[in-house]
Design a protein around this motif. Structure first.
Motif, mmCIF file in Angstrom:
data_model
loop_
_atom_site.group_PDB
_atom_site.id
_atom_site.type_symbol
_atom_site.label_atom_id
_atom_site.label_comp_id
_atom_site.label_asym_id
_atom_site.label_seq_id
_atom_site.Cartn_x
_atom_site.Cartn_y
_atom_site.Cartn_z
ATOM 1 N N GLY A 5 0.799 -1.219 0.000
ATOM 2 C CA GLY A 5 0.000 0.000 0.000
ATOM 3 C C GLY A 5 0.830 1.267 0.000
ATOM 4 N N GLU A 6 2.148 1.129 -0.018
ATOM 5 C CA GLU A 6 3.035 2.285 0.037
ATOM 6 C C GLU A 6 3.204 2.919 -1.344
ATOM 7 O OE1 GLU A 6 4.461 3.624 2.804
ATOM 8 O OE2 GLU A 6 3.196 2.198 3.888
ATOM 9 N N PRO A 7 3.519 4.225 -1.388
ATOM 10 C CA PRO A 7 3.765 4.869 -2.672
ATOM 11 C C PRO A 7 4.898 4.183 -3.431
ATOM 12 C CG PRO A 7 3.555 6.507 -0.929
ATOM 13 C CD PRO A 7 3.620 5.174 -0.258
ATOM 14 N N ALA A 8 4.784 4.151 -4.755
ATOM 15 C CA ALA A 8 5.776 3.471 -5.581
ATOM 16 C C ALA A 8 5.894 4.185 -6.914
ATOM 17 C CB ALA A 8 5.392 2.007 -5.798
ATOM 18 N N HIS A 9 7.058 4.064 -7.518
ATOM 19 C CA HIS A 9 7.244 4.533 -8.892
ATOM 20 C C HIS A 9 7.884 3.396 -9.677
ATOM 21 C CE1 HIS A 9 9.454 6.382 -12.298
ATOM 22 N NE2 HIS A 9 8.289 6.981 -12.433
ATOM 23 N N VAL A 10 7.177 2.890 -10.675
ATOM 24 C CA VAL A 10 7.682 1.816 -11.528
ATOM 25 C C VAL A 10 7.477 2.245 -12.975
ATOM 26 C CG1 VAL A 10 7.487 -0.609 -12.179
ATOM 27 C CG2 VAL A 10 7.097 0.068 -9.794
ATOM 28 N N ALA A 11 8.579 2.426 -13.691
ATOM 29 C CA ALA A 11 8.506 2.929 -15.070
ATOM 30 C C ALA A 11 8.418 1.751 -16.043
ATOM 31 C CB ALA A 11 9.734 3.783 -15.382
ATOM 32 N N LEU A 12 7.202 1.412 -16.419
ATOM 33 C CA LEU A 12 6.975 0.324 -17.375
ATOM 34 C C LEU A 12 5.817 0.696 -18.297
ATOM 35 C CD1 LEU A 12 7.303 -2.984 -15.322
ATOM 36 C CD2 LEU A 12 8.779 -2.235 -17.187
ATOM 37 N N GLY A 13 5.938 0.313 -19.562
ATOM 38 C CA GLY A 13 4.888 0.604 -20.529
ATOM 39 C C GLY A 13 3.567 -0.052 -20.194
ATOM 40 N N THR A 14 3.611 -1.227 -19.543
ATOM 41 C CA THR A 14 2.357 -1.898 -19.173
ATOM 42 C C THR A 14 1.521 -1.017 -18.254
ATOM 43 O OG1 THR A 14 3.630 -3.010 -17.440
ATOM 44 C CG2 THR A 14 3.212 -4.248 -19.463
ATOM 45 N N HIS A 15 2.183 -0.464 -17.224
ATOM 46 C CA HIS A 15 1.458 0.390 -16.284
ATOM 47 C C HIS A 15 0.993 1.677 -16.967
ATOM 48 C CE1 HIS A 15 2.902 -2.480 -13.547
ATOM 49 N NE2 HIS A 15 4.085 -1.948 -13.324
ATOM 50 N N ALA A 16 1.852 2.249 -17.803
ATOM 51 C CA ALA A 16 1.498 3.506 -18.470
ATOM 52 C C ALA A 16 0.245 3.334 -19.313
ATOM 53 C CB ALA A 16 2.663 3.986 -19.331
ATOM 54 N N ASN A 17 0.161 2.254 -20.065
ATOM 55 C CA ASN A 17 -1.017 2.018 -20.895
ATOM 56 C C ASN A 17 -2.267 1.784 -20.056
ATOM 57 O OD1 ASN A 17 -0.501 1.872 -23.965
ATOM 58 N ND2 ASN A 17 1.286 0.838 -23.102
ATOM 59 N N LYS A 18 -2.145 1.014 -18.983
ATOM 60 C CA LYS A 18 -3.296 0.779 -18.109
ATOM 61 C C LYS A 18 -3.762 2.074 -17.443
ATOM 62 C CE LYS A 18 -1.839 -3.921 -16.930
ATOM 63 N NZ LYS A 18 -1.242 -4.745 -15.844
ATOM 64 N N GLN A 19 -2.797 2.854 -16.946
ATOM 65 C CA GLN A 19 -3.153 4.108 -16.290
ATOM 66 C C GLN A 19 -3.801 5.077 -17.266
ATOM 67 O OE1 GLN A 19 0.675 5.189 -14.794
ATOM 68 N NE2 GLN A 19 0.547 3.851 -13.003
ATOM 69 N N GLY A 20 -3.265 5.128 -18.490
ATOM 70 C CA GLY A 20 -3.859 5.994 -19.502
ATOM 71 C C GLY A 20 -5.287 5.586 -19.816
ATOM 72 N N ARG A 21 -5.513 4.295 -19.901
ATOM 73 C CA ARG A 21 -6.871 3.812 -20.189
ATOM 74 C C ARG A 21 -7.833 4.166 -19.060
ATOM 75 N NH1 ARG A 21 -9.110 0.181 -23.749
ATOM 76 N NH2 ARG A 21 -10.982 -0.904 -23.035
ATOM 77 N N VAL A 22 -7.361 4.057 -17.809
ATOM 78 C CA VAL A 22 -8.192 4.442 -16.667
ATOM 79 C C VAL A 22 -8.512 5.927 -16.743
ATOM 80 C CG1 VAL A 22 -8.184 4.774 -14.163
ATOM 81 C CG2 VAL A 22 -7.424 2.600 -15.141
ATOM 82 N N ALA A 23 -7.483 6.755 -16.957
ATOM 83 C CA ALA A 23 -7.699 8.199 -17.016
ATOM 84 C C ALA A 23 -8.653 8.569 -18.142
ATOM 85 C CB ALA A 23 -6.366 8.919 -17.200
ATOM 86 N N GLY A 24 -8.450 7.981 -19.323
ATOM 87 C CA GLY A 24 -9.324 8.272 -20.451
ATOM 88 C C GLY A 24 -10.763 7.885 -20.186
ATOM 89 N N SER A 25 -10.948 6.753 -19.500
ATOM 90 C CA SER A 25 -12.301 6.311 -19.156
ATOM 91 C C SER A 25 -12.977 7.295 -18.215
ATOM 92 C CB SER A 25 -12.256 4.922 -18.502
ATOM 93 O OG SER A 25 -11.789 3.938 -19.399
ATOM 94 N N VAL A 26 -12.262 7.695 -17.155
ATOM 95 C CA VAL A 26 -12.848 8.595 -16.169
ATOM 96 C C VAL A 26 -13.137 9.956 -16.788
ATOM 97 C CG1 VAL A 26 -12.430 9.767 -13.971
ATOM 98 C CG2 VAL A 26 -11.763 7.367 -14.258
ATOM 99 N N ILE A 27 -12.229 10.449 -17.602
ATOM 100 C CA ILE A 27 -12.435 11.745 -18.259
ATOM 101 C C ILE A 27 -13.679 11.720 -19.131
ATOM 102 C CG2 ILE A 27 -11.466 13.272 -20.040
ATOM 103 C CD1 ILE A 27 -8.678 12.545 -18.831
ATOM 104 N N ALA A 28 -13.933 10.569 -19.774
ATOM 105 C CA ALA A 28 -15.095 10.433 -20.653
ATOM 106 C C ALA A 28 -16.357 10.007 -19.919
ATOM 107 C CB ALA A 28 -14.775 9.438 -21.772
ATOM 108 N N GLY A 29 -16.275 9.855 -18.591
ATOM 109 C CA GLY A 29 -17.485 9.582 -17.819
ATOM 110 C C GLY A 29 -17.707 8.146 -17.417
ATOM 111 N N ARG A 30 -16.763 7.260 -17.689
ATOM 112 C CA ARG A 30 -16.925 5.859 -17.291
ATOM 113 C C ARG A 30 -16.054 5.580 -16.070
ATOM 114 N NH1 ARG A 30 -15.702 0.993 -21.418
ATOM 115 N NH2 ARG A 30 -17.725 1.685 -22.255
ATOM 116 N N PRO A 31 -16.613 5.020 -14.998
ATOM 117 C CA PRO A 31 -15.814 4.739 -13.799
ATOM 118 C C PRO A 31 -14.700 3.736 -14.097
ATOM 119 C CG PRO A 31 -18.164 4.622 -13.302
ATOM 120 C CD PRO A 31 -18.049 4.698 -14.793
ATOM 121 N N ALA A 32 -13.533 3.961 -13.530
ATOM 122 C CA ALA A 32 -12.400 3.048 -13.669
ATOM 123 C C ALA A 32 -11.396 3.372 -12.582
ATOM 124 C CB ALA A 32 -11.757 3.188 -15.050
#
Length: 450
Positions: free
Chosen positions: A293-320
């Motif tokens: 549960g602690e803060p972390a920074h992991v630089a990987l394309g897998t996480h970047a794509n997942k995080q982007g998809r979450v952000a895009g969903s929320v911005i467009a009105g879909r919970p994620a």
């Protein structure tokens, strides 16, 4: 009512996955992307293999070009570097003085390669491995070097190991210089020693516990080697593989909240904790470790794509929501495959876990089947509950992807006993009757039972 506008800063994994998802869910949203380079949606992870000649061209590493994004309704400005964000006015300024107003902002400025304050680090012949232009520059530089020319790689993480192998593939004499005791610092020492031994067996020179103090230059000011406190090592090319931190300076200067890891502080929806209409995704953000549960920074394309998809969903009105990270990663050097997930023993100890760990030796296939190679699996489990906390795999061809089974088990909260009893496949070309994953889990669960 006028159209809502989303402005995205950064056109690679986090930014473009957010933009694409928002476009899929909201056809009316105006989406403007500012990318400082000339490429979008490219694979930085593939750069070493392009340098090594295993990937034919730069274009092969681009998943979707700016023109293809524009065809899908995005306004993409390449060679446009964002230089300022006015959070109160809702405006981004670019390097050429243009301004872009927004209703919602998505910051995806990626990672920043670690560059210690070393004299000569900016000299010709010294290269980072971050963007496709870096790959172009390294390929052009080493094309003129004779076979057997000396090369130095600074650092022994994923990029360092991959670049060492690829420079060797290109016929160079490779020396790897590490400030750490062993390569792959997120492995435990017993597993890191296997990696170090494999590098040396492959013909690389590895110097450990030696921080580079200076890049040595010739009379023309070009790199000719590196100096540590223990010695100097000749090089006609020096490649940096010292890790990656969050590139959050633009966000910090604007007043967005920054976390303890140096990444932009966001919640699980990728929304800034300090500004409701600002989101961030990718290597520039601070996330959290799923186990601690602690803060972390992991630089990987897998996480970047997942995080982007979450952000895009929320911005467009879909919970994620983004569900955190385990730090699962996989690489290779020569014929040795290396995987890790969850916590290593030092991380588990730092997080306050009481734990047990075991390392087992096995083979990638049935011992009698042609091509069977050695592998080692290390499992870490919480004492008392038996819950799996971490795993490491080092071995020959076919070993590495076993880490995904272990990552899935840890993600699901399985115990060593449950993993030992699970239905894992068997056929002689792929594993012994009991796969190494099952054996390791059984040994740890047996140890737990005392």
């Amino acid at each position: 009512m006028s159209k809502q506008r989303l402005v995205v800063i950064g056109g690679d994994a986090g930014g473009m996955s957010a933009a694409a998802q928002a476009r899929r869910l909201d056809e009316e949203l105006e989406i403007v992307v500012l990318e400082q380079g000339r490429d979008t949606s490219y694979s930085a992870c593939g750069i070493p293999y392009w340098i090594g000649g295993l990937v034919d061209s730069r274009e092969d590493l681009v998943a979707r070009t700016p023109a293809e994004h524009r065809e899908r309704g995005l306004v993409v400005h390449t060679c446009t570097r964002a230089t300022g964000i006015d959070l109160e006015a809702g405006r981004v300024t670019s390097h050429d003085g243009r301004t872009f107003d927004y209703d919602t902002l998505l910051v995806a400025t990626g990672g920043r390669p670690t560059r210690p304050p070393i004299d000569g680090l900016d000299a010709p012949g010294v290269f980072g491995v971050h963007r496709l232009d870096d790959g172009d520059a390294i390929r052009a530089w080493i094309a003129d070097l004779p076979a057997g020319a000396p090369a130095v790689v600074m650092g022994g993480g994923y990029i360092g190991l991959e670049m060492a192998e690829m420079l060797q593939t290109r016929g160079l004499d490779v020396t790897v210089v590490l400030a750490d005791p062993l390569p792959m610092g997120l492995l435990d020492a017993d597993m890191g020693e296997r990696v170090c031994a494999a590098m040396r067996e492959q013909g690389m020179t590895v110097h450990t516990d030696q921080a580079v103090r200076e890049v040595l230059l010739d009379d023309a000011g070009t790199a000719r080697g590196v100096r540590t406190d223990q010695g100097s090592y000749e090089a006609r090319v020096v490649v940096l593989g010292l890790g990656m931190g969050p590139e959050a300076r633009l966000a910090a200067d604007a007043g967005l909240g920054i976390g303890v890891t140096g990444g932009i502080d966001v919640d699980a929806t990728m929304r800034s904790r300090t500004h409701d209409n600002a989101f961030a995704a990718g290597d520039c953000v601070q996330t959290y470790h799923r186990l601690t549960g602690e803060p972390a920074h992991v630089a990987l394309g897998t996480h970047a794509n997942k995080q982007g998809r979450v952000a895009g969903s929320v911005i467009a009105g879909r919970p994620a929501r983004f569900a955190g990270v385990l730090g699962t990663a996989l690489t290779k050097v020569g014929g040795l495959e290396i995987g890790r997930t969850g916590l290593c023993t030092t991380q588990a100890e730092a997080a306050g876990f009481a734990f047990r760990h075991e390392t087992i030796e096995a083979t990638t296939r049935a011992g009698y089947y042609p091509g069977a190679e050695d592998l080692a699996v290390k499992l870490i489990a919480e004492e008392g509950s038996g819950r799996l906390l971490g795993a490491q795999v080092v071995g020959g061809a076919g070993a590495g992807k076993r880490i995904d089974v272990l990552a899935t088990a840890i993600w699901a909260g399985m115990t060593a006993d449950e993993l030992a009893g699970s239905d894992i496949s068997y056929a002689p070309p792929f594993s012994p009757t009991y796969d190494a994953v099952s054996v390791a889990a059984r040994v740890v669960s047996r140890t737990e039972r005392g």
